[in-house]
Design an enzyme around this catalytic site. Structure first.
Site, mmCIF file in Angstrom:
data_model
loop_
_atom_site.group_PDB
_atom_site.id
_atom_site.type_symbol
_atom_site.label_atom_id
_atom_site.label_comp_id
_atom_site.label_asym_id
_atom_site.label_seq_id
_atom_site.Cartn_x
_atom_site.Cartn_y
_atom_site.Cartn_z
ATOM 1 N N LYS A 131 55.058 -4.456 47.272
ATOM 2 C CA LYS A 131 54.145 -3.623 46.657
ATOM 3 C C LYS A 131 54.788 -2.619 47.137
ATOM 4 O O LYS A 131 54.902 -1.269 46.327
ATOM 5 C CB LYS A 131 53.139 -4.137 46.445
ATOM 6 C CG LYS A 131 51.991 -3.554 46.116
ATOM 7 C CD LYS A 131 51.443 -2.681 46.727
ATOM 8 C CE LYS A 131 49.533 -2.262 45.771
ATOM 9 N NZ LYS A 131 49.228 -1.052 46.588
ATOM 10 N N HIS A 151 45.046 -6.839 42.735
ATOM 11 C CA HIS A 151 44.112 -7.144 41.086
ATOM 12 C C HIS A 151 45.046 -7.465 40.538
ATOM 13 O O HIS A 151 44.732 -8.086 39.407
ATOM 14 C CB HIS A 151 43.845 -4.768 41.088
ATOM 15 C CG HIS A 151 43.383 -4.328 41.748
ATOM 16 N ND1 HIS A 151 41.834 -4.816 41.783
ATOM 17 C CD2 HIS A 151 42.600 -3.662 42.607
ATOM 18 C CE1 HIS A 151 40.567 -4.277 42.564
ATOM 19 N NE2 HIS A 151 42.063 -3.052 43.175
#
Length: 226
Positions: A131, A151
Site C-alpha cells: 500500500k 477502505h
DNA sequence: ATCCTGGACG
DNA sequence: CGTCCAGGAT
C-alpha cells in the site's frame, strides 16, 4: 463468472465521479515527502498522521538531518501520530539508506525507472509494504499503480470485486491490471471517500449509497427499515 | 470509560 | 496471529 468485473469498474467509477466529483491530479510532491507521510499514515488516522508529518517536517526540514538524529527525538516529534517507536526507527533507517546510497535523501530517480522496478525498489525497504509503495508512486509521481487500503478493500469486497480468500496484496496486483490508467487516480480517491462517508465497516448506509443499484452485497440492510 | 480504526513485520 | 499507538467516536 468472476470475469464481469472489468465492465463494472468503469460504471462504478462514473457513478462515484458524479457523486463526489472527478478529482484532478494535483502537482506531484517530492517522493520522499510522500513516502514519509504515507509511512506515518499506516494504521493511523489522517488527522493524526498529518499532524505528525508536519511536526517532523518542521523539525527536520531537509530529510538529511534525520540520518544523524536520535531515534528517541524523532519518536517524540511524531508521537501524536502513534506507533512512534517503530516508525521513527524505520524512517531514520530508510533516509540513512537512501542518503548513503545516493548522496541525498531524495527519491526522484524512481521517476526514471520502469513502474515495476520502482515499485519493487520501494517494497524492498523495511516498513514499506504494497500500500505504501503504491501510494508513494501514485501521489508522488503520478505513476498509475493502484494502492489498496482498508477502505478500498472493504468497498471492493462488497462490490464483489475481491475473490474469496483473496488478500489485499493479491487484489491490488490483480485489480491494477483491470483498471484503465486514467481511472486509477479518481477511482482510488473516490472509493476511499465513499468508504469513509457511506460504506462504513460496521453500519454501511446503503439507503444513501449512490452505488446501491450496482451493488449486490448480500448483507445489505433491508429496504424496509421502519 | 471502553471501543474502534488503521499497514507492515517478527 | 500478535504487536505497535494515539485520538476520535460512542
Amino acid at each position: 463468472m468472476p470475469e464481469k468485473i472489468r465492465p463494472s469498474i468503469g460504471k462504478i467509477e462514473g457513478m462515484l465521479g458524479r457523486r463526489y466529483g472527478h478529482p484532478p491530479w494535483t502537482a506531484s510532491r517530492p517522493l520522499m515527502d510522500v513516502l514519509v507521510e504515507t509511512i506515518l499514515s499506516q494504521n493511523t488516522s489522517d488527522s493524526n498522521s498529518h499532524r505528525a508529518f508536519l511536526a517532523l517536517k518542521k523539525k527536520y526540514p531537509g530529510w538529511e538531518a534525520l540520518a544523524g538524529a536520535q531515534t528517541g527525538s524523532i519518536a517524540r516529534t511524531i508521537r501524536s501520530g502513534g506507533l512512534e517507536n517503530i516508525k521513527s526507527r524505520r524512517i531514520k533507517d530508510l533516509v540513512s539508506f537512501i542518503l548513503g546510497k545516493r548522496g541525498k535523501a531524495g527519491l526522484e530517480f524512481l521517476k526514471k525507472m520502469p513502474r515495476e522496478a520502482a515499485y519493487r525498489y520501494l517494497l524492498a525497504i523495511k516498513g514499506v509494504g504494497p500500500k505504501t509503495a503504491a501510494c508513494t508512486l501514485l501521489f508522488g509521481a503520478g505513476i498509475p499503480v493502484y494502492p489498496v487500503d482498508t477502505h478500498i478493500y472493504r468497498v471492493s469486497s462488497r462490490l464483489g470485486w475481491v475473490k474469496r480468500k483473496e488478500d489485499r496484496e493479491s487484489f491490488q496486483e490483480r485489480f491494477r491490471k483491470l483498471v484503465p490508467d486514467k481511472m486509477v487516480y479518481p477511482l482510488h480517491l473516490n472509493l476511499i471517500e465513499h468508504g469513509r462517508r457511506i460504506c462504513h465497516p460496521r453500519k454501511p448506509e446503503c439507503l444513501d449509497c449512490c452505488l446501491n443499484k450496482a451493488c449486490n452485497w448480500k448483507e445489505k440492510p433491508h429496504e424496509s427499515v421502519h
